[in-house]
Motif scaffolding. Structure first.
Motif, PDB file in Angstrom:
ATOM      1  N   ARG A 491       1.200 -18.096   5.092  1.00 39.52           N
ATOM      2  CA  ARG A 491       1.533 -17.535   3.779  1.00 39.52           C
ATOM      3  C   ARG A 491       1.723 -16.042   3.962  1.00 39.52           C
ATOM      4  O   ARG A 491       0.872 -15.234   3.660  1.00 39.52           O
ATOM      5  N   ARG A 492       2.872 -15.708   4.455  1.00 37.05           N
ATOM      6  CA  ARG A 492       3.095 -14.313   4.835  1.00 37.05           C
ATOM      7  C   ARG A 492       3.147 -13.382   3.630  1.00 37.05           C
ATOM      8  O   ARG A 492       2.963 -12.182   3.766  1.00 37.05           O
ATOM      9  N   ILE A 494       1.120 -13.001   1.468  1.00 35.74           N
ATOM     10  CA  ILE A 494      -0.175 -12.381   1.156  1.00 35.74           C
ATOM     11  C   ILE A 494      -0.267 -10.997   1.789  1.00 35.74           C
ATOM     12  O   ILE A 494      -0.942 -10.107   1.275  1.00 35.74           O
ATOM     13  N   VAL A 495       0.430 -10.852   2.904  1.00 34.25           N
ATOM     14  CA  VAL A 495       0.391  -9.561   3.581  1.00 34.25           C
ATOM     15  C   VAL A 495       0.787  -8.450   2.618  1.00 34.25           C
ATOM     16  O   VAL A 495       0.243  -7.342   2.660  1.00 34.25           O
ATOM     17  N   LEU A 498      -1.766  -6.547   0.860  1.00 33.92           N
ATOM     18  CA  LEU A 498      -2.523  -5.553   1.608  1.00 33.92           C
ATOM     19  C   LEU A 498      -1.668  -4.351   1.965  1.00 33.92           C
ATOM     20  O   LEU A 498      -2.182  -3.302   2.313  1.00 33.92           O
ATOM     21  N   TYR A 499      -0.377  -4.538   1.938  1.00 36.00           N
ATOM     22  CA  TYR A 499       0.487  -3.426   2.327  1.00 36.00           C
ATOM     23  C   TYR A 499       1.416  -2.990   1.196  1.00 36.00           C
ATOM     24  O   TYR A 499       1.176  -2.002   0.533  1.00 36.00           O
ATOM     25  N   GLU A 500       2.476  -3.757   0.976  1.00 39.00           N
ATOM     26  CA  GLU A 500       3.513  -3.285   0.059  1.00 39.00           C
ATOM     27  C   GLU A 500       2.988  -3.075  -1.353  1.00 39.00           C
ATOM     28  O   GLU A 500       3.466  -2.193  -2.065  1.00 39.00           O
ATOM     29  N   GLN A 502       0.418  -1.814  -2.123  1.00 38.94           N
ATOM     30  CA  GLN A 502      -0.293  -0.543  -2.176  1.00 38.94           C
ATOM     31  C   GLN A 502       0.509   0.477  -1.368  1.00 38.94           C
ATOM     32  O   GLN A 502       0.109   0.847  -0.265  1.00 38.94           O
ATOM     33  N   GLN A 505       0.071   5.608   0.670  1.00 39.21           N
ATOM     34  CA  GLN A 505      -0.880   5.671   1.779  1.00 39.21           C
ATOM     35  C   GLN A 505      -1.344   7.092   2.055  1.00 39.21           C
ATOM     36  O   GLN A 505      -0.558   8.034   2.027  1.00 39.21           O
ATOM     37  N   CYS A 506      -2.623   7.196   2.339  1.00 38.67           N
ATOM     38  CA  CYS A 506      -3.174   8.499   2.735  1.00 38.67           C
ATOM     39  C   CYS A 506      -2.763   8.752   4.169  1.00 38.67           C
ATOM     40  O   CYS A 506      -2.953   7.910   5.030  1.00 38.67           O
ATOM     41  N   THR A 507      -2.218   9.917   4.423  1.00 41.98           N
ATOM     42  CA  THR A 507      -1.698  10.163   5.758  1.00 41.98           C
ATOM     43  C   THR A 507      -2.788  10.534   6.747  1.00 41.98           C
ATOM     44  O   THR A 507      -2.567  10.505   7.944  1.00 41.98           O
ATOM     45  N   CYS A 509      -6.129   9.160   6.741  1.00 42.91           N
ATOM     46  CA  CYS A 509      -7.012   8.073   7.161  1.00 42.91           C
ATOM     47  C   CYS A 509      -6.365   6.711   7.035  1.00 42.91           C
ATOM     48  O   CYS A 509      -6.940   5.711   7.440  1.00 42.91           O
ATOM     49  N   GLY A 510      -5.181   6.643   6.490  1.00 37.37           N
ATOM     50  CA  GLY A 510      -4.483   5.363   6.474  1.00 37.37           C
ATOM     51  C   GLY A 510      -4.822   4.492   5.293  1.00 37.37           C
ATOM     52  O   GLY A 510      -4.278   3.401   5.147  1.00 37.37           O
ATOM     53  N   ARG A 511      -5.717   4.951   4.452  1.00 40.08           N
ATOM     54  CA  ARG A 511      -6.095   4.144   3.314  1.00 40.08           C
ATOM     55  C   ARG A 511      -4.940   4.048   2.322  1.00 40.08           C
ATOM     56  O   ARG A 511      -4.156   4.974   2.162  1.00 40.08           O
ATOM     57  N   ARG A 512      -4.843   2.900   1.678  1.00 43.07           N
ATOM     58  CA  ARG A 512      -3.732   2.693   0.753  1.00 43.07           C
ATOM     59  C   ARG A 512      -4.202   2.674  -0.688  1.00 43.07           C
ATOM     60  O   ARG A 512      -5.332   2.289  -0.977  1.00 43.07           O
TER      61      ARG A 512
ATOM     62  N   GLU B  60      -6.411  -0.323   8.710  1.00 43.09           N
ATOM     63  CA  GLU B  60      -5.088   0.173   9.034  1.00 43.09           C
ATOM     64  C   GLU B  60      -5.132   1.532   9.731  1.00 43.09           C
ATOM     65  O   GLU B  60      -5.920   2.396   9.373  1.00 43.09           O
ATOM     66  N   LEU B  61      -4.258   1.682  10.705  1.00 43.42           N
ATOM     67  CA  LEU B  61      -4.127   2.976  11.367  1.00 43.42           C
ATOM     68  C   LEU B  61      -3.243   3.869  10.509  1.00 43.42           C
ATOM     69  O   LEU B  61      -2.220   3.431   9.999  1.00 43.42           O
ATOM     70  N   ALA B  62      -3.630   5.107  10.384  1.00 43.76           N
ATOM     71  CA  ALA B  62      -2.783   6.040   9.653  1.00 43.76           C
ATOM     72  C   ALA B  62      -1.612   6.420  10.553  1.00 43.76           C
ATOM     73  O   ALA B  62      -1.767   6.507  11.770  1.00 43.76           O
ATOM     74  N   TYR B  67      -5.798   8.325  17.606  1.00 43.83           N
ATOM     75  CA  TYR B  67      -7.125   7.719  17.679  1.00 43.83           C
ATOM     76  C   TYR B  67      -7.540   7.639  19.141  1.00 43.83           C
ATOM     77  O   TYR B  67      -6.712   7.316  19.996  1.00 43.83           O
ATOM     78  N   LEU B 102      -2.573 -15.330  10.865  1.00 45.30           N
ATOM     79  CA  LEU B 102      -2.126 -15.932   9.598  1.00 45.30           C
ATOM     80  C   LEU B 102      -3.221 -16.802   8.995  1.00 45.30           C
ATOM     81  O   LEU B 102      -3.399 -16.862   7.784  1.00 45.30           O
ATOM     82  N   LEU B 105      -5.819 -14.548   7.620  1.00 45.99           N
ATOM     83  CA  LEU B 105      -5.315 -13.977   6.366  1.00 45.99           C
ATOM     84  C   LEU B 105      -5.523 -14.959   5.208  1.00 45.99           C
ATOM     85  O   LEU B 105      -5.908 -14.579   4.106  1.00 45.99           O
ATOM     86  N   ASN B 106      -5.272 -16.226   5.506  1.00 43.04           N
ATOM     87  CA  ASN B 106      -5.507 -17.244   4.481  1.00 43.04           C
ATOM     88  C   ASN B 106      -6.978 -17.293   4.091  1.00 43.04           C
ATOM     89  O   ASN B 106      -7.312 -17.481   2.923  1.00 43.04           O
ATOM     90  N   LYS B 149      -9.741  -3.560   1.335  1.00 44.02           N
ATOM     91  CA  LYS B 149      -8.371  -3.260   0.937  1.00 44.02           C
ATOM     92  C   LYS B 149      -8.035  -3.906  -0.392  1.00 44.02           C
ATOM     93  O   LYS B 149      -7.191  -3.413  -1.133  1.00 44.02           O
ATOM     94  N   MET B 180     -13.739   2.540   3.790  1.00 46.44           N
ATOM     95  CA  MET B 180     -13.111   1.856   4.905  1.00 46.44           C
ATOM     96  C   MET B 180     -13.884   2.016   6.219  1.00 46.44           C
ATOM     97  O   MET B 180     -14.652   2.949   6.415  1.00 46.44           O
TER      98      MET B 180
END
Lengths: 685, 466
Positions: A491-492, A494-495, A498-500, A502, A505-507, A509-512, B60-62, B67, B102, B105-106, B149, B180
């Motif tokens: 179920r792609r 869902i990604v 976690l990404y799109e 949000q 993004q903080c440049t 620390c990477g937090r969204r 997530e990596l900034a 690092y 995957l 993730l599920n 997240k 985080m």
């Protein structure tokens, strides 16, 4: 500490002068600049006042205030650039979302000068650090690309609803002539309508007339799908339905009130609020037929969705509140198109251009929209009593025929207030796609109605695009069971949660963060926090730190581990004048930040000779010595000091609250008591 | 999480000579691929995300941030494809396209649904079990990072005394995560007296000075019970934590069939676990299914325990004892001295033998109890055998770690056993002639009058104060 009072005074002074600033008055602006220049030691307070003023001033007064900011940073420079730079993004963008096109142009011009050194200055550095201005620029670019994006999606999905759904900022929409104020839009309506807009709309209307005859009465399934999901998916009882509806209406009222407070003179807002209040009365007082209930509900749902988009000033409440039967906000964003990389139509426009689209883009947009409508009519669940769900082309300024059939007087009044889209959203959004996204600068392609649409497509052939295959939120919510077989299904989409979903993004620390105004606020606070923490790290680099003791059970159970990086540091304390509020508290609640000077780090209380215990103070966001007070350069236990000075001990006359030690004891006793109880609980095993 | 056949079995190379040329290279990754790498202790590898997105165990990596990794075996995964700039020598590295991500993730999505869809606002209580090197801790990290997240604040319970979470080995911890995780440091940092670049996490630390719960279930169970009580109380007080639920990490030893899964049974009932994730092992899955999930009718639906088996990542690699020892040493060192980003200055304290009353855990494997009964403490002990014996400092203690507890010396042995840890001290030097002992403590605060407990785990660290 001693500067707290003058600082407040100066700030107040400054604030009053600011409030007098009605227009772009060179004399007043330079006067304010001089005040700022002469009070650099209170720069933080002044900066805060200025920021607040820009944030709260009515749109026409924002620009003069911004000119003050501009003048100060250019003529005075540091420390104002530091203080104002911290929140510059939100200061600028929040104002930008609310002002009219001309002012935006001015603001963009101003932004441009911030990227350059001060004219005539020896210093070759830009006014603000490039990071700061770049963030704003990026947001503006994003806003534009987002607009283009929506078009693109409109084309790829071949659906009429892909038009930018957001209510439009311009008052020049044709259907406004129908005395139906556009929902959500009146707030942004700038008094002067730039000529460019009108020309644009004129052109667009022609286009619409010539190209969109077929679009006029197309059913519009957005709200329907919402409803059908509720009604057929989860089968809630009517009573619960009504409850949820009531909740939603209450929430909308809250949002409308906020809006009303922000712009009390906007007739549209007033009407909307009134209609909502009426609706609430009706809902509570009458029994409605299931059909009309359903209709109201669908409209309210739709309105909620619409309301989730307005900019920061609207109503954070609404943003943060997912609707009971609807996808929570982040989920709705799953269906965002991929990041705006492939833009066939328009490269990110340059910043200097005013935010508007060339007519040919609009033409394309409309063309694509009409294509979509003709070729792919989306099936609509049958719902007899839904009067207003009919797509009306922008070229039809009169209310829809369908309105006539089932519209009760209630619905009519709602409609009159712009609540029920007599002209539904897509149509409303179409006239001016350009300004729409610009009101939501970092809200790229956020298209709730489309998401709903996807919801609907669960039962119909799914719409797939760009590798994202959104089978729909409902499926995700319902079908993932914790069985090996179910977990093996990829179920792609869902990604995207976690990404799109949000995109912000903080440049460092990477937090969204979410692309909602709440998310933006959080991010602003987060960046603020980075700034502060980096400064503190730099300040304390030579100071020996050590691992703190671990907390005990009671403390841990009570601790909340707030995410300090997104907390509002101003919520509890201003940072620069901590001792001021402390004075009004009992001595045991007083605290001072752990001194940074090495010599002071290990001092004892001169009265009891005991040392101070450093604890993390959640509100102050730093390590503090509780029950401590600094008097005449020495640090005492506040309780000791109060005791001694109470007894006339000859120390510096102190701020005294009696019964101090009693309070201390009491608190300790309470804690011990709890500890004992916990212990008892455990030994019972 | 990286594997080169055979490589993990050999003793880790001594720190390789520092790379002479720090040439950097670019590693391109396709979508849904991961770059698995191992960095020896003493070496360091810098990684920078050039474009695309990338995550390390869910965090997530900034972009464009460098690092630095040292002494780790990990994998950087990308959902969208990315390019990484890598500087420094890895012990082993390769890109892999087959991952169970995957599926994981599920799992996250399903848990997220439970969190946000729960009518009682009560999140899932997840237990992760599996054999050695099945990727349990990595999965726990991943699920924690994804939960964060998604806006949840999960409470992570580490029941594996071999590796600490926000603490040193020999501890069991519970922590409610609100911020985080640290890319370079695994979990992040417990509070220190200065500012930190990432928000600190506050762990609640219990002492378990044995390598495995199976060594002494009589000691493990009450501590776990105590932990469960505290963690559950926290959830009752903190609605956000309650909604997010537990994620429980376990040592592989509880998953061995020998003990009849007694400890798993105990954990499940104490923490009211309702989701068991079995990594890999079919047999374990079947055994646990039979035990927990087979009789649904007898229990109400909300108490049912769901058991599900997950695939093991191909990247899981054996971490041999020598490597684990280095990991533990690094954790202990970091407790006192911090890391590169936050250097800490511990304090050295010198004590007379008489000032220091040390309780040592009685070796549970000893058939007889040869110790003399400590006069001060024996009377209140409720169990038949004393849990601790009181000792004076001796050379035996040198290089050992002692736990200072939130307890009163007059407390009973069980109370002391179950008390949480305040901090650790390290016995740097014992001078039997002068009857002095030199301790390394995190701060200058004296541990006088505190209960100080020692055990056999973690093993001593030789060169902490060289």
């Amino acid at each position: 500490m001693s500067s707290a009072l003058p600082s407040a005074e100066v700030a107040l002074d400054f604030k009053e002068s600011l409030q007098d600033l009605q227009m772009n008055n060179r004399y007043e602006i330079s006067n304010l600049t001089i005040i700022a220049k002469e009070n650099t030691e209170h720069a933080q307070a002044i900066s805060r006042v200025l920021e607040n003023h820009i944030r709260t001033a009515p749109p026409p007064r924002k620009l003069p205030a911004l000119y003050v900011l501009d003048s100060i940073v250019k003529n005075v420079g540091t420390p104002y650039t530091v203080y104002l730079g911290r929140n510059l993004y939100s200061t600028f963008m929040d104002a930008y979302t609310l002002v009219d096109g001309q002012t935006r142009k001015n603001m963009e011009g101003m932004l441009k000068t911030w990227k350059e050194p001060v004219p005539g200055s020896m210093d070759a550095r830009p006014v603000f650090q490039p990071e700061i201005t770049r963030a704003i620029e990026n947001a503006l670019i994003k806003a534009r690309t987002a607009a283009v994006h929506q078009q693109q999606q409109a084309r790829t999905q071949r659906q009429p609803f892909a038009l930018p759904p957001r209510p439009v900022a311009s008052p020049a929409t044709p259907w406004q002539n129908t005395s139906t104020p556009p929902q959500n839009s009146s707030r942004y309506a700038p008094p002067p309508i730039p000529d460019t807009y009108q020309a644009q709309y004129g052109y667009r209307s022609q286009q619409a007339l010539s190209q969109q005859p077929a679009a006029q009465y197309l059913p519009r399934p957005n709200s329907t799908s919402t409803y059908s999901n509720t009604a057929y998916g989860q089968v809630p009882s009517p009573g619960r339905d009504l409850d949820m509806l009531n909740d939603d209406v209450a929430r909308l009222i809250l949002a409308a009130k906020t809006e009303f407070a922000a712009s009390p003179y906007e007739i549209g807002v007033q009407q909307r609020l009134k209609a909502l209040l009426d609706l609430q009365t009706i809902l509570k007082g009458q029994t409605l037929s299931p059909e009309s209930l359903a209709a109201i509900k669908a409209q309210v749902a739709q309105l909620s969705v619409a309301l989730q988009q307005p900019p920061a000033t609207a109503a954070p409440v609404v943003h943060s509140t997912p609707q009971p039967w609807q996808p929570p906000t982040p989920v709705a964003q799953v269906y965002q198109p991929p990041p705006p990389v492939s833009q066939p139509h328009q490269p990110p426009s340059n910043l200097q251009a005013p935010i508007s689209f060339p007519p040919d883009i609009l033409a394309q947009l409309l063309a694509s929209a009409s294509n979509g409508q003709v070729s792919t009519p989306v099936p609509q669940p049958a719902l007899p009593a839904r009067p207003s769900i009919t797509l009306v082309s922008e070229s039809t300024p009169t209310p829809v025929p369908a309105l006539a059939n089932g519209g009760s007087s209630l619905l009519d009044s709602l409609r009159a207030a712009g609540l029920l889209p007599a002209t539904p959203e897509p149509a409303a959004a179409a006239p001016a796609p350009a300004p729409a996204p610009s009101t939501h600068p970092i809200l790229p392609p956020y298209l709730p109605p489309q998401s709903q649409n996807h919801l609907q497509t669960i039962g119909t052939p799914p719409v797939r695009h760009a590798g994202l295959a959104p089978p729909g939120l409902a499926e995700m919510r319902m079908k993932i069971s914790m069985t090996s077989a179910a977990l093996k299904i990829p179920r792609r989409h869902i990604v995207a949660l976690l990404y799109e979903a949000q995109p912000n993004q903080c440049t460092s620390c990477g937090r969204r963060f979410l692309a909602t105004s709440e998310g933006r606020e959080q991010k602003a606070r987060h960046l603020d926090w980075h700034f502060r923490i980096n400064q503190r790290i730099a300040d304390s680099v030579n100071r020996g730190h050590n691992r703190s003791w671990y907390v005990d059970e009671m403390e841990w159970i009570r601790s909340r581990d707030p995410d300090e990086s997104t907390m509002d540091p101003n919520a509890s304390n201003d940072g620069h004048n901590k001792s001021a509020p402390a004075e009004r508290k009992g001595p045991e609640d007083q605290y001072i930040p752990v001194p940074t000077e090495a010599a002071l780090a290990n001092v004892n209380c001169p009265i009891c000779q005991e040392n101070f215990e450093a604890v993390w103070h959640d509100e102050a966001q730093e390590w503090v010595w509780m029950d401590a007070v600094k008097v005449g350069g020495r640090i005492y236990h506040a309780t000791c000091h109060a005791e001694v000075s109470n007894a006339g001990g000859g120390l510096v006359a102190g701020r005294v609250t009696p019964d101090s030690t009693l309070g201390k004891r009491k608190a300790e006793d309470e804690l011990n008591d709890l500890r004992a109880r916990l212990k008892k609980d455990v030994t019972a095993y | 999480m990286s594997i080169l056949p055979g490589l993990g079995l050999s003793a880790p190379l001594a720190a390789p000579p520092p790379a002479q040329h720090q040439s950097s290279r670019v590693q391109e990754l396709q979508a849904e691929a991961e770059w698995r790498f191992e960095v020896a202790f003493g070496a360091s590898v810098k990684v920078k995300l050039l474009h695309g997105t990338a995550e390390l165990f869910g965090t997530e990596l900034a972009p464009k941030v460098t690092y630095t990794f040292a002494g780790t075996k990990a994998a950087i995964f990308t959902w969208h494809g990315c390019a990484l700039e890598i500087t420094g020598e890895c012990e082993s590295e390769y890109a892999a396209e087959e991952t169970p991500m995957l599926m994981y993730l599920n799992v996250h999505a399903a848990l997220d649904n439970m969190r946000k869809g729960s009518p009682t606002r009560e999140g899932p209580r997840v237990l992760v079990v599996g054999k050695e090197n099945a990727g349990k801790t990595s999965l726990v990290k991943l699920l924690t990072a994804y939960a964060l997240k998604s806006g949840s604040r999960p409470t992570v319970l580490n029941l594996d005394p071999r590796e600490g979470v926000l603490s040193i080995p020999g501890t069991l911890t519970c922590t409610t995560f609100a911020s985080m995780l640290d890319i370079e440091d695994g979990w992040g940092s417990s509070p220190i007296s200065g500012p930190t670049a990432l928000p600190v996490k506050t762990p609640l630390v219990y002492h378990f000075p044995l390598e495995s719960p199976e060594e002494d279930p009589k000691m493990f169970k009450p501590v776990a019970t105590r932990m469960a009580l505290a963690a559950t109380s926290r959830l009752e007080e903190d609605p956000e934590a309650k909604e997010a639920g537990f994620i429980i990490d376990t040592p592989a030893s509880v998953s061995s069939a020998r003990g009849g899964y007694e400890n798993i049974q105990h954990i499940v009932s104490e923490f009211s676990v309702n989701q068991i994730l079995v990594l890999g092992s079919e047999r374990l899955y079947n055994d646990l299914t039979r035990r927990f999930a087979s009789a649904p009718s007898s229990k109400p639906a909300d108490e049912a325990v769901n058991v599900v088996r997950l695939d093991v990542s191909g990247g899981c690699v054996e971490r041999d004892r020598a490597f684990m020892k280095q990991v533990r040493e690094a954790q202990i060192r970091a407790y006192f001295f911090g890391d590169v980003r936050n250097t800490l200055s511990p304090s050295t304290q010198v004590w007379d033998f008489e000032q220091l009353r040390i309780l040592r855990v009685v070796d549970p494997t000893a058939a007889l109890n040869p110790s003399f009964l400590p006069g001060d403490h024996s009377s209140t002990a409720s169990s038949s055998l004393p849990i601790f014996e009181s000792t004076l400092p001796s050379l035996q203690l040198q290089n050992q770690l002692l736990a200072t507890k939130h307890a009163d010396p007059a407390d009973s042995h069980p109370a002391i056993r179950d008390a949480t840890v305040m901090g650790f001290v390290y016995v740097a030097d014992v001078d039997e002639a002068k009857k002095k002992v030199r301790l390394l403590a995190p701060s200058s605060a004296r541990v006088e009058g505190r209960v100080v407990v020692g055990g056999s785990w973690p093993e001593g660290v030789g060169d902490l104060v060289a």
